[in-house]
Write a protein that holds these residues in place. Structure first.
Motif, PDB file in Angstrom:
ATOM      1  N   UNK A  88       0.817  -1.190   0.000  1.00  0.00           N
ATOM      2  CA  UNK A  88       0.000   0.000   0.000  1.00  0.00           C
ATOM      3  C   UNK A  88       0.863   1.255   0.000  1.00  0.00           C
ATOM      4  N   UNK A  89       1.978   1.239   0.741  1.00  0.00           N
ATOM      5  CA  UNK A  89       2.830   2.426   0.811  1.00  0.00           C
ATOM      6  C   UNK A  89       3.445   2.796  -0.526  1.00  0.00           C
ATOM      7  N   UNK A  90       3.902   1.837  -1.358  1.00  0.00           N
ATOM      8  CA  UNK A  90       4.436   2.242  -2.666  1.00  0.00           C
ATOM      9  C   UNK A  90       3.379   2.894  -3.553  1.00  0.00           C
ATOM     10  N   UNK A  91       2.154   2.395  -3.489  1.00  0.00           N
ATOM     11  CA  UNK A  91       1.080   2.988  -4.286  1.00  0.00           C
ATOM     12  C   UNK A  91       0.819   4.413  -3.821  1.00  0.00           C
ATOM     13  N   UNK A  92       0.780   4.610  -2.506  1.00  0.00           N
ATOM     14  CA  UNK A  92       0.577   5.942  -1.948  1.00  0.00           C
ATOM     15  C   UNK A  92       1.717   6.869  -2.356  1.00  0.00           C
ATOM     16  N   UNK A  93       2.935   6.376  -2.310  1.00  0.00           N
ATOM     17  CA  UNK A  93       4.098   7.182  -2.691  1.00  0.00           C
ATOM     18  C   UNK A  93       4.045   7.620  -4.144  1.00  0.00           C
ATOM     19  N   UNK A  94       3.707   6.693  -5.036  1.00  0.00           N
ATOM     20  CA  UNK A  94       3.623   7.042  -6.453  1.00  0.00           C
ATOM     21  C   UNK A  94       2.465   8.000  -6.726  1.00  0.00           C
ATOM     22  N   UNK A  95       1.358   7.790  -6.041  1.00  0.00           N
ATOM     23  CA  UNK A  95       0.204   8.671  -6.234  1.00  0.00           C
ATOM     24  C   UNK A  95       0.507  10.092  -5.766  1.00  0.00           C
ATOM     25  N   UNK A 131       6.697   8.728   4.365  1.00  0.00           N
ATOM     26  CA  UNK A 131       6.903   7.401   3.776  1.00  0.00           C
ATOM     27  C   UNK A 131       8.158   6.719   4.319  1.00  0.00           C
ATOM     28  N   UNK A 132       9.207   7.497   4.602  1.00  0.00           N
ATOM     29  CA  UNK A 132      10.440   6.918   5.131  1.00  0.00           C
ATOM     30  C   UNK A 132      10.422   6.809   6.653  1.00  0.00           C
ATOM     31  N   UNK A 133       9.404   7.365   7.268  1.00  0.00           N
ATOM     32  CA  UNK A 133       9.225   7.314   8.711  1.00  0.00           C
ATOM     33  C   UNK A 133      10.421   7.878   9.487  1.00  0.00           C
ATOM     34  N   UNK A 134      10.754   9.127   9.133  1.00  0.00           N
ATOM     35  CA  UNK A 134      11.792   9.827   9.891  1.00  0.00           C
ATOM     36  C   UNK A 134      11.400  11.298  10.020  1.00  0.00           C
ATOM     37  N   UNK A 135      11.992  11.953  11.006  1.00  0.00           N
ATOM     38  CA  UNK A 135      11.668  13.359  11.265  1.00  0.00           C
ATOM     39  C   UNK A 135      12.885  14.256  11.098  1.00  0.00           C
ATOM     40  N   UNK A 136      13.899  13.779  10.414  1.00  0.00           N
ATOM     41  CA  UNK A 136      15.122  14.570  10.281  1.00  0.00           C
ATOM     42  C   UNK A 136      14.966  15.752   9.327  1.00  0.00           C
TER      43      UNK A 136
END
Length: 97
Positions: free
Chosen positions: A1-8, A54-59
């Motif tokens: 699901x995350x790759x689809x969300x990222x591409x969208x 998407x990468x789950x970071x806050x940097x």
């Protein structure tokens, strides 16, 4: 699901950036170009935020805050400049408020 969300999200933000660049090139006035530049910076901020989600970071949070402040200060500066320019042209035309 995350790759689809990222591409969208990536596709929609790319489309928004391309349409904004078209507005910057075709804009009939400097205010339209300034507003389009502000929208382009906002689109960039959204892209960076989506990547952080998407990468789950806050940097990248300091970058987001810095870009937001630069966009805000730039927009306010241009608005004040245009308002002052409009006031001066009204004064030279003989109009009183």
């Amino acid at each position: 699901m995350r790759p689809v969300f990222g591409w969208l999200v990536g596709g929609l933000l790319t489309l928004a950036a391309v349409l904004t660049v078209v507005r910057i090139v075709r804009g009939p006035s400097s205010l339209n170009r300034t507003l389009a530049t502000d929208v382009l910076v906002t689109t960039l901020i959204c892209g960076i935020a989506a990547e952080a989600i998407l990468a789950r970071h806050a940097s990248t949070l300091p970058i987001l805050v810095s870009l937001s402040l630069v966009a805000f200060v730039g927009s306010v500066s241009v608005a004040r400049f245009v308002a002052r320019d409009t006031d001066l042209s009204d004064h030279h035309d003989g109009r009183n408020r």
